[in-house]
Design an enzyme around this catalytic site. Structure first.
Site, PDB file in Angstrom:
ATOM      1  N   GLU B  60       0.798  -1.232   0.000  1.00 55.41           N
ATOM      2  CA  GLU B  60       0.000   0.000   0.000  1.00 55.41           C
ATOM      3  C   GLU B  60       0.824   1.272   0.000  1.00 55.41           C
ATOM      4  O   GLU B  60       0.476   2.248  -0.649  1.00 55.41           O
ATOM      5  CB  GLU B  60      -0.958   0.023   1.206  1.00 55.41           C
ATOM      6  CG  GLU B  60      -2.096  -0.985   1.124  1.00 55.41           C
ATOM      7  CD  GLU B  60      -1.697  -2.355   1.622  1.00 55.41           C
ATOM      8  OE1 GLU B  60      -0.502  -2.561   1.900  1.00 55.41           O
ATOM      9  OE2 GLU B  60      -2.576  -3.220   1.744  1.00 55.41           O
ATOM     10  N   HIS B 129     -12.102  -3.887   8.558  1.00 53.87           N
ATOM     11  CA  HIS B 129     -12.598  -3.799   7.186  1.00 53.87           C
ATOM     12  C   HIS B 129     -13.907  -3.027   7.094  1.00 53.87           C
ATOM     13  O   HIS B 129     -14.630  -3.165   6.126  1.00 53.87           O
ATOM     14  CB  HIS B 129     -12.824  -5.212   6.601  1.00 53.87           C
ATOM     15  CG  HIS B 129     -11.563  -5.946   6.249  1.00 53.87           C
ATOM     16  ND1 HIS B 129     -10.569  -6.195   7.155  1.00 53.87           N
ATOM     17  CD2 HIS B 129     -11.139  -6.467   5.075  1.00 53.87           C
ATOM     18  CE1 HIS B 129      -9.583  -6.854   6.572  1.00 53.87           C
ATOM     19  NE2 HIS B 129      -9.899  -7.034   5.307  1.00 53.87           N
TER      20      HIS B 129
END
Lengths: 322, 324
Positions: B60, B129
């Protein structure tokens, strides 16, 4: 003569750092100064083999990178002084010095911060059909951060024209890098990620120049990354206010015997350059630096309203007026 | 002309049009060649090829940082972060680099890029999440923060975000990617900073955005049956936000309820209330409250997760208290 030009380039960095350190010590400007004194041969040797449209990403110790890439010396000095004539209009200071007109994409206050940016720049250049190379400078301390591993894998994976340049001065801020680093060194790490390279004596300008030329050529022709691992030494502390008490007595003095400037001067004299010519170069460079400092001292500070521009175009907050 | 399509399809249509229009626009992120997790990229790889639709490693920090580097040399990357929670490993690249580079470098650089962040509750996704954290980025100078609530807005905002030279964070309601809505055939770029009045009313102003719009409208429906008229304002963008539109409404209703999906403590709702008190004073703004999630990580088990989920009933209850 080319090597004479490179000598002057190193000298320019050396004198810039000396003047900057002195000015900072005297309180002429604030903030942190990370001097690259002693490491000059690395950026000079690498940048000597870059085109103007090649790019460069830098570190917090970026004055030498900027100067070697061709950044304007007056604008750089003025930036340290926080003046409106500075390279970044006084908005960035020493740690964020940049000159996009010569492809110098900025110094960076975050260790290893430049690595993802460098590989992205190379990826963008590839998309645009350019064969420009990105020279990505970082220190040995950066090789322990996540982005180092990610970026090398990335450059190798996508076949990007990146020359990774590790300025290995053995220090991670106040701590010796080998005290906090496992494994067999940066070159082995790079190889394991698909990036071949070489180690070079970073204080031997000619060796850096020769190796950089070869590696940059390979990078450009093969569109794949390489690493140049340059061993060097940081003369002063991590910052200008760090007296480096963690260094054993005599280590810095001994290292100075390996000063890249007299080493190159010796070679130049052997090649027929006379001392008078060298002295003239020293004199001229000093004059240029003094002039840059004098101009910086007398330049205007930015207006307070300038604090509010270049944030974003839409909806930037209006100034709070009481 | 209008077509029914899902949020994912609407965004794909907008992105395709932009990539056709401008050859420097490209996409990078995990699994984008296969169409992305929510199908937002279906067919893009076949259409535009390997250099413009790039599958990345799970890295990321470099997905984000490389996007910046690519923007600095003149391309316009669309950076797909998969879900908003995964922006966290890339925070230095986003906050210290992307957000600040234009300013720190005295205007030499423009981070002309978009960061796509599917966000919010998707039942069963648990703590790492499910986060709704767009407010964090309102606090970062240099970032534009857009939070579309409808498929049409998502399409328009994506277009605007791609064309803007400032870095734009686009928080996309991931629970709605399959939701079908009406989308105009012609998508005009929807520039940041304009709120939309989704429902007119006189008694109380609801300010909301993104996933919280739907339960807010449902609550307004409930109250309409009780003769309480709610004005529902969808902010659309959190920075820059349309404080003027909110103030206009409050001059009419005098009562404010901010409804957000994210954690209440430190959320954008507080900013809205404080800002309206500043602007209007407590004579015009008679009462102001906020609804948001409790300050707990999102739990997994449905009986626990329900503590977080925004319900129209909860919103309606607070609305009744406001007008009482």
């Amino acid at each position: 003569m080319r090597l004479l030009g490179l000598y002057q380039s190193m000298l320019r960095i050396r004198l810039f750092e000396e003047l900057a350190l002195e000015a900072h010590r005297n309180g002429e400007f604030g903030g942190y100064l990370h001097a690259s004194s002693g490491q000059e041969a690395v950026p000079v040797g690498v940048c000597a083999n870059l085109r103007k449209d090649d790019r460069l990403t830098s570190t917090h110790r970026g004055h030498g990178h900027g100067l070697a890439k061709g950044a304007d010396i007056h604008a750089m000095m003025a930036e340290l002084y926080g003046r409106e004539t500075g390279a970044c209009m006084g908005k960035g200071g020493s740690m964020h010095i940049a000159d996009f007109s010569v492809g110098m994409l900025g110094a960076n206050g975050i260790v290893a911060g430049g690595l993802p940016i460098a590989v992205g720049a190379a990826q963008g250049l590839k998309l645009l059909g350019s064969d420009a190379v990105v020279a990505c400078f970082f220190g040995d301390g950066a090789t322990n951060r996540g982005p180092f591993f990610e970026a090398l894998n990335w450059a190798s994976l996508y076949g990007l024209r990146v020359l990774f340049v590790c300025e290995d001065n053995g220090m991670s801020a106040f701590t010796y890098t080998n005290a906090t680093t496992a494994g067999q060194g940066v070159l082995k790490r790079a190889e394991s990620l698909g990036v071949p390279g070489e180690t070079v004596d970073g204080n031997d300008l000619i060796a850096v120049d020769d190796t950089a030329r070869r590696l940059i050529d390979e990078v450009r022709k093969t569109a794949s990354p390489r690493i140049l691992h340059a061993r060097t030494y940081r003369w002063y502390g991590h910052t200008s206010t760090d007296a480096a008490p963690y260094r054993p007595k005599g280590e810095a003095e001994k290292a100075r015997l390996n000063d890249p400037l007299p080493r190159l001067a010796k070679r130049l004299v052997e090649e027929g350059v006379n001392q008078a010519m060298l002295d003239q170069i020293i004199f001229d460079t000093r004059a240029t630096l003094n002039d840059a400092r004098d101009q910086a001292r007398s330049a205007s500070f930015p207006q307070s309203a300038d604090a509010f521009n270049d944030v974003q175009d839409c909806g930037a907050e209006a100034r709070i007026v009481s | 002309m209008i077509t029914s399509m899902s949020f994912a399809q609407a965004s794909l249509k907008a992105l395709t049009e932009e990539m056709e229009r401008d050859p420097t626009v490209w996409v990078l992120g995990e699994d984008v060649r296969q169409g992305g997790v929510f199908g937002q990229y279906n067919g893009l790889y076949a259409k535009f090829g390997a250099e413009r639709v790039v599958d990345t490693p799970i890295a990321e920090a470099t997905i984000m940082g490389a996007g910046l580097g690519a923007a600095l040399v003149g391309t316009r990357p669309v950076i797909e972060m998969r879900i908003a929670d995964f922006v966290l490993p890339a925070m230095d690249e986003l906050v210290n680099q992307i957000a600040k580079i234009r300013y720190m470098l005295g205007g030499q650089a423009r981070a002309s890029l978009v960061v796509r962040l599917p966000h919010g509750m998707l039942p069963g996704s648990a703590a790492q999440h499910s986060q709704t954290i767009e407010n964090w980025f309102v606090n970062v100078p240099g970032l534009v923060v857009m939070t579309p609530a409808t498929a049409a807005d998502l399409a328009g905002m994506l277009k605007a975000a791609i064309r803007l030279d400032d870095p734009v964070l686009l928080f996309e309601p991931k629970a709605l990617f399959k939701q079908i809505e009406d989308v105009p055939d012609v998508t005009t770029p929807l520039m940041p900073g304009k709120a939309t009045v989704r429902r007119q009313g006189d008694d109380v102003t609801i300010v909301t955005w993104s996933l919280a719009l739907r339960p807010s409208l449902a609550a307004a429906d409930q109250l309409a049956a009780e003769s309480i008229s709610c004005e529902v304002i969808d902010l659309g963008t959190l920075w820059p936000w349309d404080a003027e539109a909110v103030a206009r409404s409050l001059k009419k209703t005098g009562r404010l309820l901010v409804v957000q999906e994210g954690v209440l403590a430190g959320g954008f709702g507080g900013e809205v209330v404080a800002s309206m008190i500043d602007r209007l004073g407590t004579k015009t703004l008679k009462t102001a409250r906020r609804i948001g999630a409790p300050r707990i990580p999102v739990p997994f088990s449905p009986t626990l997760e329900s503590e977080i989920l925004l319900r129209p009933e909860t919103i309606a209850k607070m609305l009744r208290e406001l007008v009482a």
